[in-house]
Design a protein around this motif. Structure first.
Motif, PDB file in Angstrom:
ATOM      1  N   VAL A  19       0.734  -1.120   0.034  1.00 25.82           N
ATOM      2  CA  VAL A  19      -0.078  -0.005   0.027  1.00 25.82           C
ATOM      3  C   VAL A  19       0.940   1.277  -0.293  1.00 25.82           C
ATOM      4  N   ALA A  20       1.891   1.265   0.709  1.00 29.54           N
ATOM      5  CA  ALA A  20       2.769   2.133   0.922  1.00 29.54           C
ATOM      6  C   ALA A  20       3.420   2.506  -0.725  1.00 29.54           C
ATOM      7  N   PHE A  21       3.771   1.473  -1.236  1.00 31.66           N
ATOM      8  CA  PHE A  21       4.429   1.677  -2.769  1.00 31.66           C
ATOM      9  C   PHE A  21       3.132   2.136  -3.624  1.00 31.66           C
ATOM     10  N   LEU A  22       1.911   1.607  -3.469  1.00 30.03           N
ATOM     11  CA  LEU A  22       1.090   2.035  -4.483  1.00 30.03           C
ATOM     12  C   LEU A  22       0.666   3.531  -4.311  1.00 30.03           C
ATOM     13  N   ASP A  23       0.702   3.911  -2.862  1.00 30.52           N
ATOM     14  CA  ASP A  23       0.488   5.521  -2.466  1.00 30.52           C
ATOM     15  C   ASP A  23       1.693   6.335  -3.232  1.00 30.52           C
ATOM     16  N   GLU A  24       2.812   5.979  -2.920  1.00 33.52           N
ATOM     17  CA  GLU A  24       4.102   6.473  -3.580  1.00 33.52           C
ATOM     18  C   GLU A  24       3.907   6.829  -5.055  1.00 33.52           C
ATOM     19  N   ALA A  25       3.757   5.483  -5.825  1.00 39.15           N
ATOM     20  CA  ALA A  25       3.776   5.540  -7.168  1.00 39.15           C
ATOM     21  C   ALA A  25       2.474   6.410  -7.804  1.00 39.15           C
ATOM     22  N   VAL A  26       1.360   6.024  -7.191  1.00 39.20           N
ATOM     23  CA  VAL A  26       0.281   6.687  -7.798  1.00 39.20           C
ATOM     24  C   VAL A  26      -0.193   8.278  -7.542  1.00 39.20           C
ATOM     25  N   ASP A  40      10.191  11.180  -0.778  1.00 42.61           N
ATOM     26  CA  ASP A  40       9.494  10.301  -1.631  1.00 42.61           C
ATOM     27  C   ASP A  40      10.539   8.965  -1.843  1.00 42.61           C
ATOM     28  N   GLY A  41      11.820   9.466  -2.198  1.00 43.52           N
ATOM     29  CA  GLY A  41      12.825   8.485  -2.533  1.00 43.52           C
ATOM     30  C   GLY A  41      12.933   7.415  -1.346  1.00 43.52           C
ATOM     31  N   LEU A  42      13.175   8.154  -0.064  1.00 43.51           N
ATOM     32  CA  LEU A  42      13.118   7.301   1.205  1.00 43.51           C
ATOM     33  C   LEU A  42      11.902   6.658   1.658  1.00 43.51           C
ATOM     34  N   PHE A  43      10.877   7.211   1.232  1.00 48.54           N
ATOM     35  CA  PHE A  43       9.479   6.570   1.511  1.00 48.54           C
ATOM     36  C   PHE A  43       9.541   5.267   0.353  1.00 48.54           C
ATOM     37  N   HIS A  44      10.123   5.426  -0.734  1.00 41.05           N
ATOM     38  CA  HIS A  44       9.819   4.446  -1.605  1.00 41.05           C
ATOM     39  C   HIS A  44      10.750   3.173  -1.186  1.00 41.05           C
TER      40      HIS A  44
END
Length: 149
Positions: free
Chosen positions: A16-23, A46-50
């Protein structure tokens, strides 16, 4: 059952974190993980979150592989844990990061409450669905153990 839960929770959280960051961060450009500074800081955040999302996802998959190797995977419970982890992350993001810490909003529009309600409602549905699957799996596991004795 605990390994099933942690594997699913880590995977769901990361997914879900990945989808949030990507979308929402990359495709729609609605916000960055940290919007209280410059664009450069927003992109770094964003990079750290990814990276965090991928570590969580990969960690969950390593635990999943171990569960399969040990023949201990309870798929329904694992899927429930994925929903629980993903929903918990989304609710944390919607309440803590968006409203309490105010490090970003889901979208910078005049009537953001509609976005917030939808975001948090989906999170609650995911959490409740996940808990239901976990409880059903636990009950069926107990029933199988009781019949075996």
């Amino acid at each position: 059952m605990a390994r099933n839960l942690w594997s699913g929770i880590f995977f769901g959280l990361g997914l879900v974190a990945f989808l949030d960051e990507a979308v929402f961060h990359q495709i729609l450009h609605w916000h960055h993980f940290y919007d209280k500074s410059t664009l450069s800081i927003g992109l770094i955040s964003d990079g750290l979150f990814h990276a965090f999302s991928w570590f969580s996802t990969i960690g969950g998959l390593f635990l999943l592989a171990d569960l399969r190797r040990r023949n201990e995977l309870r798929l329904k419970g694992w899927i429930g844990a994925v929903l629980l982890g993903g929903g918990a992350f989304q609710l944390y993001d919607g309440l803590i990061q968006h409203k309490i810490m105010k490090i970003h909003q889901i979208r910078y529009v005049e009537n953001v409450i509609i976005y917030d309600l939808i975001w948090n409602f989906i999170a609650i549905i995911m959490i409740l669905s996940g808990l239901l699957l976990i409880i059903k799996t636990e009950k069926s596991s107990r029933g199988a153990t009781d019949h075996a004795q």
